[in-house]
Design an enzyme around this catalytic site. Structure first.
Site, PDB file in Angstrom:
ATOM      1  N   TYR A 169      14.609 -33.537 -18.525  1.00 15.60           N
ATOM      2  CA  TYR A 169      13.163 -33.558 -18.730  1.00 15.60           C
ATOM      3  C   TYR A 169      12.423 -33.824 -17.425  1.00 15.60           C
ATOM      4  O   TYR A 169      13.004 -34.320 -16.464  1.00 15.60           O
ATOM      5  CB  TYR A 169      12.764 -34.617 -19.772  1.00 15.60           C
ATOM      6  CG  TYR A 169      13.004 -36.048 -19.345  1.00 15.60           C
ATOM      7  CD1 TYR A 169      12.032 -36.747 -18.630  1.00 15.60           C
ATOM      8  CD2 TYR A 169      14.193 -36.702 -19.649  1.00 15.60           C
ATOM      9  CE1 TYR A 169      12.244 -38.057 -18.219  1.00 15.60           C
ATOM     10  CE2 TYR A 169      14.417 -38.005 -19.251  1.00 15.60           C
ATOM     11  CZ  TYR A 169      13.442 -38.686 -18.528  1.00 15.60           C
ATOM     12  OH  TYR A 169      13.659 -39.962 -18.117  1.00 15.60           O
ATOM     13  N   LYS A 206       0.829  -1.200   0.000  1.00 13.23           N
ATOM     14  CA  LYS A 206       0.000   0.000   0.000  1.00 13.23           C
ATOM     15  C   LYS A 206       0.866   1.254   0.000  1.00 13.23           C
ATOM     16  O   LYS A 206       0.651   2.172  -0.800  1.00 13.23           O
ATOM     17  CB  LYS A 206      -0.932  -0.024   1.212  1.00 13.23           C
ATOM     18  CG  LYS A 206      -1.916   1.123   1.222  1.00 13.23           C
ATOM     19  CD  LYS A 206      -2.857   1.049   2.415  1.00 13.23           C
ATOM     20  CE  LYS A 206      -3.883  -0.035   2.232  1.00 13.23           C
ATOM     21  NZ  LYS A 206      -4.600  -0.392   3.442  1.00 13.23           N
ATOM     22  N   GLY A 221      -7.907  -7.700   5.102  1.00 13.08           N
ATOM     23  CA  GLY A 221      -8.699  -7.784   6.324  1.00 13.08           C
ATOM     24  C   GLY A 221      -8.002  -8.474   7.482  1.00 13.08           C
ATOM     25  O   GLY A 221      -8.601  -8.668   8.540  1.00 13.08           O
ATOM     26  N   GLU A 276      15.652 -43.629  -6.667  1.00 15.69           N
ATOM     27  CA  GLU A 276      14.530 -43.425  -5.749  1.00 15.69           C
ATOM     28  C   GLU A 276      14.826 -43.961  -4.356  1.00 15.69           C
ATOM     29  O   GLU A 276      14.002 -43.900  -3.454  1.00 15.69           O
ATOM     30  CB  GLU A 276      13.254 -44.063  -6.311  1.00 15.69           C
ATOM     31  CG  GLU A 276      13.389 -45.500  -6.723  1.00 15.69           C
ATOM     32  CD  GLU A 276      12.107 -46.071  -7.333  1.00 15.69           C
ATOM     33  OE1 GLU A 276      11.036 -45.469  -7.192  1.00 15.69           O
ATOM     34  OE2 GLU A 276      12.192 -47.152  -7.955  1.00 15.69           O
ATOM     35  N   HIS A 332      -3.799 -43.689  -2.541  1.00 16.82           N
ATOM     36  CA  HIS A 332      -3.876 -44.404  -3.824  1.00 16.82           C
ATOM     37  C   HIS A 332      -4.925 -43.754  -4.734  1.00 16.82           C
ATOM     38  O   HIS A 332      -4.671 -43.471  -5.896  1.00 16.82           O
ATOM     39  CB  HIS A 332      -4.229 -45.876  -3.550  1.00 16.82           C
ATOM     40  CG  HIS A 332      -4.392 -46.684  -4.797  1.00 16.82           C
ATOM     41  ND1 HIS A 332      -5.608 -46.843  -5.422  1.00 16.82           N
ATOM     42  CD2 HIS A 332      -3.485 -47.340  -5.570  1.00 16.82           C
ATOM     43  CE1 HIS A 332      -5.449 -47.580  -6.503  1.00 16.82           C
ATOM     44  NE2 HIS A 332      -4.160 -47.900  -6.624  1.00 16.82           N
ATOM     45  N   ARG A 392      -3.351  -1.095  -6.619  1.00 21.51           N
ATOM     46  CA  ARG A 392      -2.387  -2.193  -6.717  1.00 21.51           C
ATOM     47  C   ARG A 392      -2.720  -2.991  -7.957  1.00 21.51           C
ATOM     48  O   ARG A 392      -3.809  -2.868  -8.515  1.00 21.51           O
ATOM     49  CB  ARG A 392      -2.439  -3.074  -5.477  1.00 21.51           C
ATOM     50  CG  ARG A 392      -3.759  -3.770  -5.352  1.00 21.51           C
ATOM     51  CD  ARG A 392      -3.904  -4.563  -4.098  1.00 21.51           C
ATOM     52  NE  ARG A 392      -5.324  -4.833  -3.997  1.00 21.51           N
ATOM     53  CZ  ARG A 392      -5.951  -5.218  -2.926  1.00 21.51           C
ATOM     54  NH1 ARG A 392      -5.290  -5.360  -1.800  1.00 21.51           N
ATOM     55  NH2 ARG A 392      -7.222  -5.458  -2.940  1.00 21.51           N
ATOM     56  N   ARG A 398      -3.035   2.999   8.807  1.00 20.59           N
ATOM     57  CA  ARG A 398      -3.400   1.787   8.058  1.00 20.59           C
ATOM     58  C   ARG A 398      -2.232   0.838   7.937  1.00 20.59           C
ATOM     59  O   ARG A 398      -1.120   1.258   7.631  1.00 20.59           O
ATOM     60  CB  ARG A 398      -3.823   2.157   6.628  1.00 20.59           C
ATOM     61  CG  ARG A 398      -5.079   2.983   6.540  1.00 20.59           C
ATOM     62  CD  ARG A 398      -5.250   3.506   5.123  1.00 20.59           C
ATOM     63  NE  ARG A 398      -6.353   4.447   5.074  1.00 20.59           N
ATOM     64  CZ  ARG A 398      -7.601   4.106   4.785  1.00 20.59           C
ATOM     65  NH1 ARG A 398      -7.901   2.869   4.493  1.00 20.59           N
ATOM     66  NH2 ARG A 398      -8.549   5.001   4.776  1.00 20.59           N
ATOM     67  N   ARG A 431       4.612 -47.594 -16.241  1.00 26.10           N
ATOM     68  CA  ARG A 431       4.596 -48.573 -15.134  1.00 26.10           C
ATOM     69  C   ARG A 431       4.000 -49.868 -15.680  1.00 26.10           C
ATOM     70  O   ARG A 431       2.872 -49.868 -16.157  1.00 26.10           O
ATOM     71  CB  ARG A 431       3.737 -48.063 -13.981  1.00 26.10           C
ATOM     72  CG  ARG A 431       4.302 -46.890 -13.212  1.00 26.10           C
ATOM     73  CD  ARG A 431       3.325 -46.510 -12.092  1.00 26.10           C
ATOM     74  NE  ARG A 431       3.886 -45.580 -11.126  1.00 26.10           N
ATOM     75  CZ  ARG A 431       3.653 -44.268 -11.134  1.00 26.10           C
ATOM     76  NH1 ARG A 431       2.900 -43.741 -12.073  1.00 26.10           N
ATOM     77  NH2 ARG A 431       4.173 -43.503 -10.188  1.00 26.10           N
ATOM     78  N   SER A 482      16.316 -41.656 -13.822  1.00 29.68           N
ATOM     79  CA  SER A 482      15.029 -40.977 -13.685  1.00 29.68           C
ATOM     80  C   SER A 482      14.715 -40.933 -12.188  1.00 29.68           C
ATOM     81  O   SER A 482      14.661 -41.973 -11.524  1.00 29.68           O
ATOM     82  CB  SER A 482      13.941 -41.734 -14.438  1.00 29.68           C
ATOM     83  OG  SER A 482      12.706 -41.093 -14.213  1.00 29.68           O
ATOM     84  N   THR A 533      10.816 -39.472  -7.351  1.00 27.92           N
ATOM     85  CA  THR A 533      10.768 -38.619  -6.148  1.00 27.92           C
ATOM     86  C   THR A 533       9.645 -39.013  -5.185  1.00 27.92           C
ATOM     87  O   THR A 533       9.627 -38.546  -4.051  1.00 27.92           O
ATOM     88  CB  THR A 533      10.614 -37.143  -6.561  1.00 27.92           C
ATOM     89  OG1 THR A 533       9.599 -37.066  -7.564  1.00 27.92           O
ATOM     90  CG2 THR A 533      11.919 -36.599  -7.108  1.00 27.92           C
ATOM     91  N   CYS A 536      10.361 -38.685 -12.741  1.00 27.01           N
ATOM     92  CA  CYS A 536       9.053 -39.261 -13.072  1.00 27.01           C
ATOM     93  C   CYS A 536       8.161 -39.406 -11.848  1.00 27.01           C
ATOM     94  O   CYS A 536       7.076 -39.964 -11.936  1.00 27.01           O
ATOM     95  CB  CYS A 536       9.217 -40.600 -13.785  1.00 27.01           C
ATOM     96  SG  CYS A 536      10.037 -41.841 -12.772  1.00 27.01           S
ATOM     97  N   MET A 591      -5.122  -7.511   9.088  1.00 30.98           N
ATOM     98  CA  MET A 591      -4.477  -6.637  10.073  1.00 30.98           C
ATOM     99  C   MET A 591      -5.356  -5.414  10.333  1.00 30.98           C
ATOM    100  O   MET A 591      -6.480  -5.343   9.860  1.00 30.98           O
ATOM    101  CB  MET A 591      -3.089  -6.270   9.597  1.00 30.98           C
ATOM    102  CG  MET A 591      -2.148  -7.465   9.656  1.00 30.98           C
ATOM    103  SD  MET A 591      -0.496  -7.051   9.152  1.00 30.98           S
ATOM    104  CE  MET A 591      -0.728  -6.598   7.464  1.00 30.98           C
TER     105      MET A 591
HETATM  106  C1  PEP Z   1       8.532 -42.833  -7.657  1.00 29.40           C
HETATM  107  O1  PEP Z   1       8.827 -43.523  -6.682  1.00 29.40           O
HETATM  108  O2  PEP Z   1       8.672 -41.600  -7.688  1.00 29.40           O
HETATM  109  C2  PEP Z   1       7.932 -43.463  -8.838  1.00 29.40           C
HETATM  110  C3  PEP Z   1       7.697 -42.762  -9.928  1.00 29.40           C
HETATM  111  O3  PEP Z   1       7.583 -44.758  -8.733  1.00 29.40           O
HETATM  112  P1  PEP Z   1       6.246 -45.272  -8.041  1.00 29.40           P
HETATM  113  O4  PEP Z   1       5.421 -44.091  -7.700  1.00 29.40           O
HETATM  114  O5  PEP Z   1       5.605 -46.153  -9.033  1.00 29.40           O
HETATM  115  O6  PEP Z   1       6.790 -45.993  -6.869  1.00 29.40           O
HETATM  116 MG    MG Z   2       8.951 -45.663  -6.951  1.00 33.46          MG
END
Ligand code: PEP
Ligand code: MG
Length: 922
Positions: free
Chosen positions: A894, A29, A107, A787, A479, A363, A98, A602, A806, A809, A874, A109
């Protein structure tokens, strides 16, 4: 902090000293008031106390040294400019105090208006209002004829009572309802429900009542000294940074807790001085659709707080033209000027005091996802911004919102339950409680919603058949949530108000019973559940990505804008975007959405349904011959799966992951089998097969299956399993090549933790590849998922045996944090989020510091060992906007994500490229 506390540090800025770039210091502000002041726009004079002063106050509990003096000198300058003194009994200057943080916290503060009023200056204000003192200052521009003495008296006492009320509540914690009750009592006594019917005498009596309430709660009289009022109000605004609702809001919006708020002290202007005064808000374009035009509301004879309170109805801003053409024209001129200056949609708050227009705030305005794209596109057309800037101004979360169908909720539909919006979209259908029933009804052409406590891999067919999935348990990485997101299917998870009785084929919610066949509607964005059928509108943006809407032909401005900005993102991004897909249909859709290959296929889903029996035979095989027979039966089925996928992705890389989950996931659950066997034995039936199955399930039972016999370990323990899959992949590739295609298979080994594991699988795979390809030109890469934390930490060794990495994560997060991805979200994440241990689930957005560090180490050490190593991700994070930026920074090649998130990843990869200084071309 110490240096800021020296008397020489500058804590107060006059509006003329600031500018819009100083938001860190002056708050949004303050910075924008300064900017408008310097543009020569009519801003009431004032000054801003910096966020640094607030930080110092919050750290020590006292105003930093020098602040008091600096306020005094800026106040003196303000008084000199206005020709009035704060709280002068004859001709008072009044100010508003203000809050204004760097990021808007609407709203959350505090604000105190009319500071400077006391038992004496209230008379001076009445004189000002009746025009007696109208020699200068804020109300000098128009005539002095509009307020009669009674009206002026009323106005002055009303202003005073507003001050006591706001000051009491905000600064001294007097319970607000006590003031409300006194106001109601005054109106009752007068026989009215309208504040405006109270006259000066009534309000004067009300001020007395308010002062008593104030004294009762604070043990002191309402402060009469204007400077004391000002200091206490400033202090209260500082402290409101840590008010409970502000803390909660920051946590939700991920605003850092240590920024502090600035405080703006501004000369009061009044919109409630009569019919030639008023207050309003305006937008330079429609914040809902992005359309150009004049949008806003106006309320005559009112202050901003009256608009918020909704006491009277506002009128469309256009009507101001009739009421006060001069101010209207001036406002339109200012709006055009602000857009030209800010190069964006601005929202504005203004007040007209007796025909004189004042700008109280501006703003860059908030807008819907659709408006964000449309406006960015328009501004490019108007030559105000370039495409880089347009790309910067939209984001993946907005694009994702635009890709889901929406409910038309203009009816009187009320939700009966609210779960977690696990996979966005809007779906309705008949309730079913089992996958089998879902498949059955869908085959008859019915739309169904699969309702489960939670889902498991057995529900896959039901999930495919259903329009949407509703579960009473589980969070965003359950799941149901993960699989539904993967399919782009609407899912509400964790709707725990639902009491589900699967055998009874019904659930109870909000005192109502819903039976199989009844219709429900679920909103996967908001998590809301409705009874009955709420109408749904399809997304035109998806129609465009599907290729059904030609951006050159359509009149749809949103589609045109999305097309243009996506094109620019693609031109700029360095990251390639692949998809996670296990079927030809998904692969084809992802390709239409812009996927440049498959990053994760998969293969376990290919072992379900009618193939389950073959997998059972494999698991139960007692001789090598039996096992080979089972594998031989699976081979052609797998090969056909891969042929379909390679065809859809012809010419693009396809990473096929060898089977990952524990094999007992393909067998019936232990309890169910045990019961079946016992019942059948009781009846004297032949149970030899069931007994063998039961024995196998018992043998394979694991306490921690996610840390058990899965991934590469399976391949090393079950002879022939990986070999069959490798053969199926390579034979499929050769078949496609022989038919003129260009398959690019990449074989990926899951759950590797040691290079020796990979070397063993690789040696076997290479033999099969050599044997099957026999120099036919098909090149097959072999790589691994990273992984398991050990894999990340020994990436240099693993890279010796891998042509690509790959990052998985999902597992890397699970194992990095040591918590089970299937269990924890519902169990304790809510508490962790509440405590701020993390701001967002690390399964949703990459934990940069921990799991991200593992990725960084593995990427660096892997590349050091093998410079041409291809790097991708992935896990679910591959489609998360924030995480895409991280993967860009780390230098991956990628990201791979579910088909529906491919456009989001493309957009964010483009944004990451333009936002990272020095990013090079692909
Ligand atoms: C992962 O573990 O990130 C992965 C892609 O494999 P999944 O989810 O099938 O275990
Ligand atoms: Mg996995």
């Amino acid at each position: 902090m110490a240096s800021q506390e020296t008397a020489g540090h500058k804590y107060v800025y006059d509006f003329a000293e600031g500018n819009k770039e100083l938001k860190d210091l002056l708050g949004g502000k303050g910075a924008n008031l300064a900017e408008m002041t310097n543009l020569g726009l009519p801003v009431p004079p004032g000054f801003t106390i910096t966020t640094e002063a607030c930080q110092a106050y919050l750290a020590t509990g006292a105003e930093p040294a020098g602040l008091g003096e600096q306020i005094a000198s800026h106040l003196a300058a303000l008084e000199a400019g206005m020709g009035k003194r704060l709280g002068d009994p004859h001709d008072p200057l009044l100010v508003s105090v203000r809050s204004g943080a760097k990021f808007s916290m609407p709203g959350m503060m505090e604000t105190v208006l009319n500071v400077g009023l006391n038992d004496e200056s209230v008379h001076g204000l009445a004189r000002q209002a009746s025009g007696i003192n109208s020699g200068g200052g804020t109300n000098s521009a128009s005539g002095t004829d509009s307020a009669d003495a009674a009206g002026a008296d009323r106005f002055a006492w009303d202003s005073y009572r507003r001050l006591i009320q706001m000051f009491g509540k905000t600064v001294c914690n007097v319970p607000g309802e006590e003031f409300e009750h006194a106001l109601d009592a005054a109106k009752r006594a007068k026989g009215t429900a309208n504040d405006l019917d109270l006259d000066g005498t009534d309000l004067r009596a009300l001020v007395e009542a308010y002062k008593k309430i104030f004294a009762k709660h604070t043990g002191r009289d309402f402060p009469q000294e204007p400077r004391e009022q000002l200091d206490l109000a400033i202090r209260a605004v500082f402290e409101s940074w840590n008010a409970e609702r502000a803390v909660l809001y920051r946590r939700q919006e991920r605003i850092p807790a240590d920024l502090g708020t600035a405080v703006n002290v501004v000369a009061m202007v009044f919109g409630n001085l009569g019919p030639d005064s008023g207050t309003g808000v305006a937008f330079t374009r429609d914040p809902a659709s992005g359309a150009q035009g004049i949008y806003g509301d106006y309320l005559a004879n009112a202050q901003g707080e009256d608009v918020v309170a909704g006491i009277r109805n506002t009128v469309p801003l256009q009507e101001l033209e009739q009421l006060d053409k001069r101010s209207y024209d001036e406002l339109l001129g200012i709006m055009a000027r602000l857009e030209e200056h800010y190069l964006d949609l601005c929202d504005i708050e203004f007040t007209i005091e007796r025909g004189k227009l004042w700008m109280l705030q501006t703003r860059v305005g908030k807008r819907t996802a659709a408006a964000a794209f449309v406006i960015a596109g328009q501004l490019v057309d108007e030559g105000l911004i370039d495409l880089d800037e347009a790309l910067h101004r939209v984001n993946g979360a907005q694009l994702a919102q635009l890709m889901f169908p929406r409910f038309k909720l203009d009816h009187e539909f009320q939700p009966v339950a609210k779960g977690i919006g696990a996979s966005p979209g809007a779906a309705f259908g008949k309730v079913v409680f089992t996958s089998a029933r879902a498949v059955e009804l869908a085959a008859e052409g019915e739309q169904v919603i699969l309702v489960r406590r939670e889902t498991n891999p057995d529900d896959l067919n039901g999930m495919i058949a259903a329009q949407g999935i509703l579960t009473s348990r589980g969070g965003k990485t359950s799941h149901a949530a993960v699989v539904a997101r993967g399919m782009g299917k609407t899912c509400v998870s964790g709707a725990d108000e639902l009491d589900i009785d699967v055998p009874g084929r019904m659930f109870t919610v909000a005192g109502q019973i819903v039976r199989e066949g009844d219709t429900v509607s679920i909103d996967g964005t908001t998590g809301k559940v409705y009874l009955g059928e709420v109408p749904v509108m399809p997304s035109e943006v998806v129609q465009y990505f599907e290729g059904n809407l030609d951006p050159a032909e359509t009149d749809d401005v949103l589609v045109k804008a999305v097309h243009r900005i996506m094109g620019h993102a693609d031109a700029k991004r360095r990251l390639a975007v692949r998809t996670n897909a296990d079927t030809g249909t998904d692969a084809a859709r992802a390709r239409r959405f812009g996927a440049e290959g498959i990053g994760l296929c998969r293969t376990e889903h290919m072992f379900l349904g009618d193939r389950r029996e073959l997998v059972e035979r494999l698991i139960l095989a007692r001789t090598e011959e039996e096992r080979e027979t089972a594998l031989a039966a699976l081979l052609p089925l797998q090969r056909a799966d891969f042929v379909e996928i390679f065809r859809e992705m012809d010419g693009l890389p396809v990473t096929v992951r060898l089977i990952d989950p524990p094999l007992h996931e393909f067998l019936p659950p232990l309890e169910q089998l045990a019961v079946n066997v016992a019942v059948a034995q009781e009846r004297g039936e032949d149970v030899a097969k069931e007994e063998a199955l039961l024995a196998a399930v018992r043998r394979m039972h694991e306490s921690n299956p996610m840390l058990g016999l899965r991934g590469v370990r399976l391949g090393l323990v079950i002879p022939g399993l990986f070999a069959m899959q490798v053969r199926a992949i390579v034979e499929a590739a050769v078949e496609c090549a022989q038919q003129g295609g260009t398959p690019k298979p990449e074989i990926m080994v899951p759950l590797v933790g040691a290079v020796q594991e990979l070397e063993t699988v690789r040696a076997e795979a290479e033999k099969i590849i050599a044997e099957v390809t026999r120099g036919c030109g098909v090149e097959v890469l072999i790589g691994t998922m990273i992984e398991v934390p050990r894999a990340a930490l020994t990436a240099g060794q693993i890279a010796e045996a891998a042509q690509f990495f790959s990052f998985g994560t999902n597992d890397l997060t699970q194992m990095g944090w040591g918590f089970s991805r299937d269990d924890v979200e519902g169990a304790f994440f809510w508490r962790y989020l509440e405590l701020g241990i993390f701001g967002i689930s690390p399964f949703e957005s990459i934990d940069r510091d921990g799991v991200g560090r593992l990725v960084r180490i593995a990427a660096e050490e892997g590349r050091a060992a093998r410079p041409e190593l291809k790097l991708g991700v992935c896990g679910e994070h591959g489609g998360d906007p924030e995480s895409v930026h991280f993967f860009h920074e780390v230098g991956l090649d990628y990201v791979s994500c579910s088909p529906f998130r491919v456009p989001v990843a493309r957009l964010e990869a483009g944004r990451a490229a333009i936002e990272t200084a020095g990013s090079d071309s692909r």
